[in-house]
Design an enzyme around this catalytic site. Structure first.
Site, short mmCIF file in Angstrom:
data_model
loop_
_atom_site.label_atom_id
_atom_site.label_comp_id
_atom_site.label_asym_id
_atom_site.label_seq_id
_atom_site.Cartn_x
_atom_site.Cartn_y
_atom_site.Cartn_z
N ASP A 229 21.94 -51.92 1.09
CA ASP A 229 21.64 -52.16 -0.31
C ASP A 229 22.97 -52.08 -1.06
O ASP A 229 23.97 -51.55 -0.53
CB ASP A 229 20.63 -51.14 -0.86
CG ASP A 229 20.01 -51.64 -2.17
OD1 ASP A 229 20.52 -52.60 -2.78
OD2 ASP A 229 18.99 -51.05 -2.59
C1 BGC Z 1 18.73 -53.31 -5.43
C2 BGC Z 1 18.45 -54.39 -4.41
C3 BGC Z 1 19.15 -55.66 -4.81
C4 BGC Z 1 20.63 -55.39 -4.94
C5 BGC Z 1 21.45 -56.60 -5.33
C6 BGC Z 1 20.22 -53.16 -5.70
O1 BGC Z 1 20.41 -52.33 -6.80
O2 BGC Z 1 18.21 -52.07 -4.98
O3 BGC Z 1 17.07 -54.59 -4.30
O4 BGC Z 1 18.90 -56.67 -3.87
O5 BGC Z 1 20.83 -54.40 -5.93
O6 BGC Z 1 21.19 -56.94 -6.65
#
Ligand code: BGC
Length: 779
Positions: A229
Site C-alpha cells: 500500500d
Molecule cells: C490507499 C490505497 C490506495 C493508495 C494509492 C492508499 O492510501 O490505502 O487503497 O490504492 O493509497 O492511492
C-alpha cells in the site's frame, strides 16, 4: 521480453531499483536493458488516473472518468454478471488511459460499521466478498489489465491503520479475514496483491512471510507480484525476504540503496532479490504483451464510450439499491401524483466516497434533474443543508419544509451522511445520521402519513424514526448515474432487487467488535473471533434493525421444491453426501405479485456441532434470477468444495466434520423459506497426541485408537466414570447436582491431576499411559 535473460543482465542496484516506484504511480524503466515502465492507478469504483507527479492525497485532479457505484453498493446487487460487466468497463478505461494495474478491488471485511472506509469494501461475509471480488477481477482482467486486490490483510479500520497490530488467531484469520482473498487468488488469478499498512500479530504485512509466502504463494498458489500500500514499506530487506516485490510510491532511492547494500554485504541472500525482480519483470512483460494483444484485437487502443459506461453505471445502481421497508406498498409512487421532495441531497447528491477512490466524475445526475427529465410532478424544499455549518438559514429551511409538508399527502426525504462524516483516513464515531436530519424526518412524519426516506451513505446508520416512516430505500453511494436509477425505482420502471451485504444493527453497542474497536494505540484484539456480522447476531439470537441478505421489492416470490444433488428431503434422509465436493442445491421460485422483478435466493449451511464452536449458519451460495410476473424458474446454486469446512488450527487446514447439516434457502439470513437436512460424510480427523493434560473427554472426542490403556489407568485410579459417564446420584452427598459436577470432574481432569486424587496412581503410571496411547495412535 525474455524475462530470464533480462534478469541475468540486471545489476543488484538495478534489481533493487526496479522494486520501488519512480513516482506516485509508475514503476522505473531501465532503458538500456529494455525494461519499460508500467502505470498503476486507483480504483476501485472508477479510474482515478493522476498525472505522473501528482500527489496521492486527492489534492490534484485526475482524468475525467466514470464513477461506478462504490463497493458496498455493488455488493448489494448479489449479481456476479453485472459486477463482471462493471469490471470489464473499468478494464477498457484502463486500456484507453494507458493504465496497466487498477488498484482494487478492496475485499477487506466489515468488522465494525464504524470503519470509515467500509464504502470501499463489499461485505461482512467472506464468501460474498470473495464471489463479488472474483467477478470484478475477472471483468477487469478480461481486458488485459491487472487488478491489485487490497488491502492484504486485516485492514479493517482507519484509526492507526499505518501501524496497528491486529491480534487474531489462525482460525479467525483464515475463515474470515483471508477467505475472500483466497477465493479470488485461487479462481480469478489476480495479477497483483496489495499488502496492507497494519501489522498482523506483531509483524507488518509487508514483512510477513507467513502471510505473503507461506499463505499467499505456497498455500494458495499466487504467482503474481505483491505491491505495498502507498507508504506501507517498513524494512525493505525483511520485506524482500518475506515476499513483497514493489514498494510504492517510492522512497526516492533511499530504500533501494538499503536493499542493495543488504545484498552486497551478505545480510540478505541475493536469491530473494532475484525472486522479487523476476516477479516484477514478469508483471511488466505481461502488461506490455497483453496491451499488444488488446491493440491487435481492437485495431489500436480504442477510446471507450463514456456514454455507454455511464449506462453501465446506471444499470449497476438500479440493480444494487436495497428497499429496506415498504409498508402499505407506498413505493412505487404514481407518476402523476404530486409529491414533496425534501433534503438538499436532491441537489447535492452524494454518490461516491472520499479518499484515494475519489473520481473526477464524467457526468453526475442530480436527482432533481433526473426527475425533471422523467416528467415527474414534484415540489421541492431543502429542509436541511448537507453541510449546515456553512449556512445560517438552517432553522428557516427546516420550518419551511414542515409547513409545506402539511400540504401534501406524500413526501420523499433524501437523507444521508456527508464526506465529512465517512471517508478514507478516519473512522466514524457512531452510526447516527446527523441530528438535524433525524429531527426533520420525525417532524415530517408527524405532519403526514406517507413518508419515504431515501438514504445516501456508505455504511449502516440507525433509524430512530423507523416505525414512523412507510418506506426506506437505501441507495448507498450509487455512482454518477444514481439520479436516473433512483427515479426509475421510485416510480416503478425498475423493481428494486438489492439485498444487504451487511447487517444494519439496532445500536452500535450491539455490534460484535464494540468493545475492541479501534483498540489501543498499538494493537486491536479481534476478540470476537469468527463471529462478525450475522454470525454474531445469530449466535447471540439478537434483534437487528435489518438483517444480512434483506431486501424487498415490489412483487412477492414463492419458494418451493428444494433438492440437493437432485434429491428431495425424503431421499436425502437416506443418503450420504461427500462434504468435500461441490453440492448442487436447486429450488423453484415463482413471481407471485404484480411487478416483474429479480430475486436473490440465498443458501446458508446450518452447521453441525463441530469440535470447535461454529456459527449457526453461513452463506455458501446465491444467485440472482429475474422473473416476469407469474413466471417461475428452477435455479441451480452450486456450493463449492469448502461449503461444509471450517479452518481447524490443530490440522492447520480446512476441516469437514461428518454429521448432519441443514441446507437453508431464503430471501435473507432471517427469512428462510425452505430447508433440507443432509448427512455429510468426511474422513477428516483431528490428529491426536496424548500428553499429561489429556482428559477422558479428549479421548472420547478425538482419539481413534483403542482406549484400553486409559481405561486401565482410570480403573486403577477409581475414575472409570470419566469414560462411562455413570456417576450415581446416590453416591453424592449433594444428590443430582453433586453427581453432575462429579461427572464433569471425571471427564475433564487431566491425567497428571489424577495423581493428586488417587492414591494408587503415581507419575510413572501417567507416563506409561501416555506412551501407550501414543504408541497405538496412527497419526
Ligand atoms: C490507499 C490505497 C490506495 C493508495 C494509492 C492508499 O492510501 O490505502 O487503497 O490504492 O493509497 O492511492
Amino acid at each position: 521480453m525474455n524475462v530470464a535473460e533480462t534478469l541475468k543482465s540486471l545489476t543488484t542496484a538495478e534489481k533493487a531499483g526496479l522494486g520501488s516506484g519512480i513516482d506516485m504511480w509508475c514503476t522505473k524503466e531501465i532503458p538500456e536493458k529494455n525494461v519499460p515502465s508500467i502505470r498503476t492507478s486507483d480504483g476501485p469504483n472508477g479510474l482515478r488516473k493522476m498525472e505522473t507527479n501528482a500527489d496521492g492525497l486527492g489534492r490534484d485532479q485526475s482524468v475525467e472518468a466514470i464513477c461506478f457505484p462504490t463497493a458496498s453498493c455493488l455488493a448489494s446487487s448479489f449479481d456476479r454478471d453485472m459486477i463482471r460487466e462493471v469490471g470489464q468497463a473499468l478494464g477498457e478505461e484502463c486500456q484507453t488511459e494507458g493504465v496497466s494495474v487498477l488498484l482494487g478491488p478492496g475485499v477487506n471485511m466489515k468488522r465494525s460499521p464504524l470503519c470509515g472506509r467500509n464504502f470501499e469494501y463489499y461485505s461482512e461475509d467472506p464468501y460474498l466478498a470473495g464471489e463479488i471480488g472474483t467477478a470484478m477481477t475477472n471483468g477487469v482482467q478480461s481486458q488485459g489489465v491487472g487488478v491489485c486486490i487490497k488491502h492484504f490483510a486485516a485492514n479493517n479500520q482507519e484509526k492507526n491503520r499505518f501501524s496497528i497490530s491486529v491480534e487474531a488467531d489462525m482460525r479467525t484469520l483464515h475463515e474470515i479475514y483471508l477467505r475472500a482473498f483466497e477465493k479470488i487468488v485461487k479462481t480469478a488469478k489476480p495479477w497483483t496483491v496489495m499488502c496492507s499498512y497494519n501489522m498482523i500479530n506483531g509483524v507488518y504485512s509487508c514483512e510477513n512471510k507467513w502471510l505473503l509466502t507461506d499463505t499467499l504463494r505456497k498455500r494458495w498458489g499466487f504467482d503474481g507480484a505483491v505491491i505495498t500500500d502507498w507508504g506501507a514499506m517498513n524494512d525493505r530487506s525483511k520485506a524482500c525476504e518475506a515476499g513483497t516485490d514493489l514498494e510504492m510510491p517510492s522512497s526516492h532511492g533511499v530504500r533501494d540503496k538499503y536493499l542493495a547494500d543488504a545484498v552486497d554485504s551478505g545480510k540478505l541472500d541475493s536469491k530473494y532479490l532475484d525472486a522479487n525482480a523476476e516477479r516484477l519483470l514478469k508483471l511488466i512483460d505481461r502488461a506490455i504483451s497483453e496491451r499488444e494483444e488488446y491493440k491487435k484485437a481492437h485495431g489500436g487502443i480504442p477510446v471507450y464510450s463514456k456514454e455507454e459506461h455511464h449506462r453501465i453505471a446506471e444499470k449497476a445502481a438500479e440493480g444494487s439499491a436495497v428497499l429496506l421497508k415498504n409498508d402499505g406498498g407506498l413505493l412505487p409512487l404514481e407518476k402523476d401524483r404530486k409529491v414533496l421532495f425534501i433534503g438538499e441531497f436532491a441537489e447535492e447528491s452524494r454518490y461516491q466516497g472520499g479518499g484515494s477512490s475519489h473520481i473526477n466524475t464524467y457526468k453526475v445526475e442530480k436527482i432533481l434533474d433526473s426527475a425533471d427529465k422523467a416528467g415527474i410532478q414534484y415540489d421541492y424544499v431543502k429542509g436541511f443543508h448537507v453541510y449546515p455549518e456553512e449556512f445560517d438559514d438552517n432553522e428557516e429551511i427546516f420550518n419551511e419544509a414542515l409547513s409545506k409538508a402539511g400540504r401534501y399527502d406524500t413526501a420523499v426525504i433524501f437523507a444521508g451522511l456527508s464526506d465529512l462524516e465517512e471517508s478514507e483516513g478516519f473512522d466514524r464515531d457512531d452510526i447516527e445520521l446527523p441530528e438535524y436530519q433525524n429531527k426533520l424526518i420525525s417532524a415530517v412524519c408527524d405532519k403526514l402519513n406517507n413518508v419515504a426516506v431515501v438514504l445516501f451513505t456508505g455504511s449502516p446508520v440507525a433509524f430512530p424514526w423507523k416505525d414512523k416512516v412507510s418506506s426506506i430505500l437505501n441507495m448507498y453511494l450509487a455512482g454518477e448515474a444514481m439520479g436516473t436509477a433512483l427515479i426509475n425505482i421510485l416510480y416503478g420502471n425498475v423493481s428494486p432487487s438489492g439485498h444487504l451485504a451487511e447487517t444494519f444493527p439496532c445500536r452500535i453497542q450491539d455490534t460484535p467488535a464494540y468493545l475492541n474497536f479501534p483498540g489501543s494505540r498499538d494493537n486491536v484484539a479481534y476478540a470476537e473471533g469468527v463471529y462478525i456480522g450475522y454470525r454474531y447476531y445469530d449466535k447471540r439470537d439478537m434483534d437487528v434493525l435489518f438483517p444480512f441478505g434483506h431486501g424487498l421489492t415490489y412483487t412477492t416470490f414463492e419458494y418451493s421444491d428444494i433438492r440437493v444433488n437432485g434429491m428431495d428431503p425424503l431421499a436425502l434422509k437416506k443418503a450420504e453426501i461427500n462434504g468435500k465436493s461441490p453440492v448442487t442445491v436447486s429450488l423453484t421460485i415463482k413471481n407471485t405479485g404484480n411487478f416483474d422483478a429479480a430475486e436473490v435466493p440465498q443458501i446458508y449451511v446450518q452447521n453441525a456441532p463441530a469440535y470447535e464452536g461454529r456459527p449457526i449458519k453461513e452463506l455458501k451460495g446465491f444467485t440472482k434470477v429475474f422473473l416476469k410476473k407469474g413466471e417461475s424458474k428452477t435455479v441451480d446454486i452450486i456450493l463449492d468444495d469448502q461449503a461444509f469446512a471450517y479452518f481447524e488450527p490443530k490440522t492447520d487446514d480446512w476441516f469437514v466434520t461428518p454429521g448432519q447439516y441443514t441446507i437453508l434457502a431464503g430471501s435473507s439470513s432471517r427469512d428462510i423459506r425452505l430447508s433440507a437436512d443432509i448427512n455429510i460424510d468426511s474422513d477428516d480427523r483431528i490428529p491426536f497426541k496424548a500428553g499429561d493434560t489429556t482428559t477422558a473427554m479428549d479421548i472420547q472426542k478425538y482419539y481413534t485408537g483403542d482406549p484400553a490403556p486409559l481405561k486401565a489407568f482410570l480403573e486403577k485410579a477409581g475414575f472409570t466414570q470419566g469414560l462411562s459417564g455413570d456417576v450415581d446420584a446416590e453416591q453424592s452427598s449433594m444428590g443430582k447436582a453433586g453427581a453432575r459436577m462429579d461427572q464433569a470432574m471425571y471427564e475433564d481432569t487431566p491425567l497428571h491431576s489424577v495423581v493428586s486424587f488417587a492414591k494408587d496412581i503415581d507419575l510413572q503410571d501417567v507416563e506409561d499411559t501416555i506412551r501407550k496411547l501414543n504408541g497405538e495412535n496412527n497419526f
